[in-house]
Design a protein around this motif. Structure first.
Motif, PDB file in Angstrom:
ATOM      1  N   ARG A  64      59.822  89.498  69.061  1.00 33.11           N
ATOM      2  CA  ARG A  64      59.055  91.364  69.108  1.00 33.11           C
ATOM      3  C   ARG A  64      58.021  90.902  68.521  1.00 33.11           C
ATOM      4  O   ARG A  64      57.568  90.618  67.437  1.00 33.11           O
ATOM      5  N   ASP A  65      57.034  92.206  68.633  1.00 35.58           N
ATOM      6  CA  ASP A  65      55.760  92.830  68.426  1.00 35.58           C
ATOM      7  C   ASP A  65      55.709  93.734  67.620  1.00 35.58           C
ATOM      8  O   ASP A  65      56.768  95.234  68.446  1.00 35.58           O
ATOM      9  N   PHE A  66      55.412  93.938  66.871  1.00 35.56           N
ATOM     10  CA  PHE A  66      55.279  95.352  65.836  1.00 35.56           C
ATOM     11  C   PHE A  66      54.367  95.633  64.883  1.00 35.56           C
ATOM     12  O   PHE A  66      53.588  94.955  64.749  1.00 35.56           O
ATOM     13  N   LYS A  67      53.872  97.232  64.375  1.00 34.41           N
ATOM     14  CA  LYS A  67      52.745  97.263  64.032  1.00 34.41           C
ATOM     15  C   LYS A  67      52.779  96.775  62.277  1.00 34.41           C
ATOM     16  O   LYS A  67      53.940  96.660  61.573  1.00 34.41           O
ATOM     17  N   GLY A  68      52.415  95.632  61.336  1.00 39.14           N
ATOM     18  CA  GLY A  68      52.495  95.675  60.663  1.00 39.14           C
ATOM     19  C   GLY A  68      53.529  93.612  60.755  1.00 39.14           C
ATOM     20  O   GLY A  68      53.302  93.791  58.927  1.00 39.14           O
ATOM     21  N   ARG A  74      52.080  86.934  56.421  1.00 40.06           N
ATOM     22  CA  ARG A  74      51.454  87.031  55.813  1.00 40.06           C
ATOM     23  C   ARG A  74      52.638  86.691  54.605  1.00 40.06           C
ATOM     24  O   ARG A  74      51.909  86.041  53.499  1.00 40.06           O
ATOM     25  N   LEU A  75      52.976  87.673  54.414  1.00 37.80           N
ATOM     26  CA  LEU A  75      53.187  87.424  53.242  1.00 37.80           C
ATOM     27  C   LEU A  75      54.323  86.737  52.505  1.00 37.80           C
ATOM     28  O   LEU A  75      54.723  86.152  51.830  1.00 37.80           O
ATOM     29  N   LEU A  80      56.606  81.094  48.425  1.00 40.75           N
ATOM     30  CA  LEU A  80      56.573  79.953  47.860  1.00 40.75           C
ATOM     31  C   LEU A  80      55.535  79.853  46.735  1.00 40.75           C
ATOM     32  O   LEU A  80      56.274  79.500  45.713  1.00 40.75           O
ATOM     33  N   VAL A  81      54.514  80.119  46.624  1.00 41.70           N
ATOM     34  CA  VAL A  81      54.049  80.012  45.665  1.00 41.70           C
ATOM     35  C   VAL A  81      52.749  80.991  44.840  1.00 41.70           C
ATOM     36  O   VAL A  81      52.709  81.454  44.462  1.00 41.70           O
ATOM     37  N   LEU A  82      54.261  82.533  44.819  1.00 42.94           N
ATOM     38  CA  LEU A  82      53.731  83.593  44.406  1.00 42.94           C
ATOM     39  C   LEU A  82      54.624  83.224  42.696  1.00 42.94           C
ATOM     40  O   LEU A  82      55.311  82.370  42.730  1.00 42.94           O
ATOM     41  N   PRO A  83      53.562  83.445  42.134  1.00 47.01           N
ATOM     42  CA  PRO A  83      54.407  83.159  40.555  1.00 47.01           C
ATOM     43  C   PRO A  83      55.951  83.517  40.481  1.00 47.01           C
ATOM     44  O   PRO A  83      56.108  84.905  40.442  1.00 47.01           O
ATOM     45  N   VAL A 283      62.168  91.248  50.879  1.00 44.92           N
ATOM     46  CA  VAL A 283      60.938  90.217  50.535  1.00 44.92           C
ATOM     47  C   VAL A 283      59.703  92.336  50.292  1.00 44.92           C
ATOM     48  O   VAL A 283      59.217  91.606  48.873  1.00 44.92           O
ATOM     49  N   VAL A 284      59.933  92.846  50.206  1.00 51.54           N
ATOM     50  CA  VAL A 284      58.885  93.770  50.207  1.00 51.54           C
ATOM     51  C   VAL A 284      58.783  94.900  49.210  1.00 51.54           C
ATOM     52  O   VAL A 284      57.817  95.013  48.331  1.00 51.54           O
TER      53      VAL A 284
END
Length: 521
Positions: A64-68, A74-75, A80-83, A283-284
């Motif tokens: 699927r392709d979608f906006k965002g 990227r998120l 994995l490296v997020l504090p 995640v968001v």
């Protein structure tokens, strides 16, 4: 040699502090046996949830392709490296006893039906950090399927299930052992997550038991025995994963991002959309809540507190110095190993690079424990806290530097070694003219990963930190422990912004240097 001496000195201190070396005594103790069993149990469940749900998410994203979508991916790559404590704070703000769900249930006169503390919270946090990363790795496997195979499936009129069974599943199956093994090891050696969300003795892992034995009980022999036990288990796990994870076969044919959907019914669209939505909701929202929660009435109070600025300065100092050391050590290791490879000494080169990744088998808390035991009889350990924390964080970032730069450095040497020799380029001049120009992008990536890991680490600082020396993660953990949620929100937002801004600045500096070099050419 320095890396080997550093690591083996710490390990020698562990063996000296546990002279009986009866590691089986750990298993014979009911509490430590429970801790070991819980470590495996929560790691198994976390891996099952993270990788099991990552499969349909990756499959849906591949179709699927979608906006965002690019922002979402990227998120996914950054979790994995997020504090760790930033993610934990976001989860607490939503699912905690004073979080959004608790407020929603209270509005209808009911109580929250679950507690985020204990196994529930550990599994949720591990899914938050590892499911997106696993989905990203599995998506890469699906995107490596040649364009010709997609066209052939469409030409043969395959259903989506048939295409998944005969084309996509074999590619995913090759990647699954590697992804599952990586996630299992990350969950097994998880410290900050369990420390923040563990629900007492019932939900304690081996790493947390090591920390408690040394920091609170000051039982050095128990801490040393547990550290050796942890190291042995990690070694066995690493060898097992290496045996199971076979290299992914490289297919001939062109790769494409064009979608070849076969029998794309409304049911499949709803199915794929639902999984993408579930992953997005995992995640968001915690990251958005960190931003919103950080802008509260305590913002001015926290920013005017000297303890906050001391912790911020300490975090930046640790992250910068540790990243520079990790990058320098990685370059030294790989310069030696690539020369050995070009001289047809591949086994010796592998051994050299293995030293750079030894922290994957010997967790940072185990090294920290060994250093604590080594230095306590020589000097005041806490007076060397900064140097120890920097050294441990540099060692933790080193495997990522080695893995990131290994192939690019070897290719640069193969391409330019004879030209450099004919021009008489050596030492710093050779590095400046050839290495720096050819390796800026992977070096910037390796440095930024080391920086993010160091700035969010809670392992070493939890053992050696205190009122005199603490980083932002330790300060945030202390605020969460004392239920100062608004102040913790400000610190979480600062830590998140600090990571994003520093990561972006490194990328911008790289682009600026690249542009200058192109202009000179």
């Amino acid at each position: 040699m320095v890396i080997a001496t550093f690591v083996f000195s710490a390990l020698a201190a562990l063996f000296y502090a546990a002279p009986s070396l009866n590691v089986l005594a750990v298993w014979q103790d009911p509490y430590y046996r429970h801790v070991t069993q819980f470590s495996f149990y929560q790691s198994f469940l976390s891996t099952l949830i993270s990788v099991g749900f990552a499969l349909p998410v990756a499959h849906a994203l591949s179709k699927r392709d979608f906006k965002g979508k690019n922002l979402l991916l990227r998120l996914f790559s950054s979790t994995l490296v997020l504090p760790v404590l930033v993610g934990v704070f976001g989860l607490l703000a939503i699912y905690g006893n004073s979080g959004l769900f608790a407020d929603l249930f209270a509005y209808f006169g009911d109580e929250l039906p679950f507690s985020i503390y204990g196994l529930n919270g550990i599994l949720l946090a591990h899914a938050f950090f590892n499911l997106p990363y696993a989905a990203r790795l599995l998506l890469q496997a699906l995107e490596s399927i040649p364009q010709e195979q997609h066209k052939l499936c469409a030409h043969l009129g395959m259903s989506q299930w048939q295409k998944f069974k005969w084309v996509e599943w074999p590619r995913l199956r090759q990647q699954l052992p590697h992804v599952s093994g990586l996630v299992f090891m990350l969950c097994f050696t998880s410290f900050a997550t369990v420390m923040a969300l563990g629900g007492g003795p019932k939900s304690t892992t081996i790493e947390l038991a090591i920390y408690q034995a040394i920091k609170f009980d000051f039982d050095l022999q128990a801490g040393a025995l547990l550290a050796i036990w942890q190291m042995l288990l990690c070694g066995v796990l690493a060898l097992t994963i290496q045996r199971l994870a076979k290299p992914v076969a490289v297919s001939s044919g062109s790769m494409t991002h064009q979608r070849y959907l076969v029998n794309d019914t409304l049911g499949w669209q709803i199915w794929d959309g639902a999984w993408i939505l579930i992953a997005s909701l995992l995640v968001v929202p915690p990251l958005l809540v960190v931003i919103v929660s950080g802008l509260n009435s305590q913002l001015v109070s926290v920013l005017s507190d000297a303890r906050f600025w001391q912790a911020l300065l300490a975090s930046l100092q640790v992250a910068v110095v540790a990243s520079v050391i990790a990058l320098s050590a990685g370059l030294a290791v790989l310069t030696t190993s690539r020369r050995l490879r070009l001289n047809h000494k591949a086994r010796r080169a592998d051994q050299i690079e293995l030293l750079g990744t030894i922290i994957l088998v010997t967790p940072g808390l185990v090294i920290s424990t060994g250093l604590f035991l080594l230095l306590r009889n020589i000097t005041d350990v806490f007076s060397f806290a900064f140097f120890i924390v920097v050294a441990v964080n540099a060692l933790m970032g080193l495997p990522y530097v080695v893995k990131t730069l290994s192939q690019p450095m070897l290719q640069i040497e193969q391409q330019y070694q004879y030209l450099a020799a004919s021009l008489g380029l050596k030492g710093w001049q050779r590095f400046k003219v050839i290495e720096w120009r050819g390796l800026q992008k992977p070096m910037a990536h390796a440095f930024s990963i080391s920086f993010m890991l160091a700035i969010g680490d809670l392992g070493a600082i939890a053992l050696f930190g205190g009122q005199e020396f603490r980083t932002l993660p330790l300060y945030l953990f202390q605020l969460l422990g004392s239920y100062q949620m608004e102040a913790a929100g400000v610190v979480s937002l600062t830590l998140l912004l600090l990571s994003v801004v520093c990561f972006t600045l490194i990328e911008k500096l790289f682009k600026a240097n690249t542009k200058v070099q192109h202009d000179k050419c």
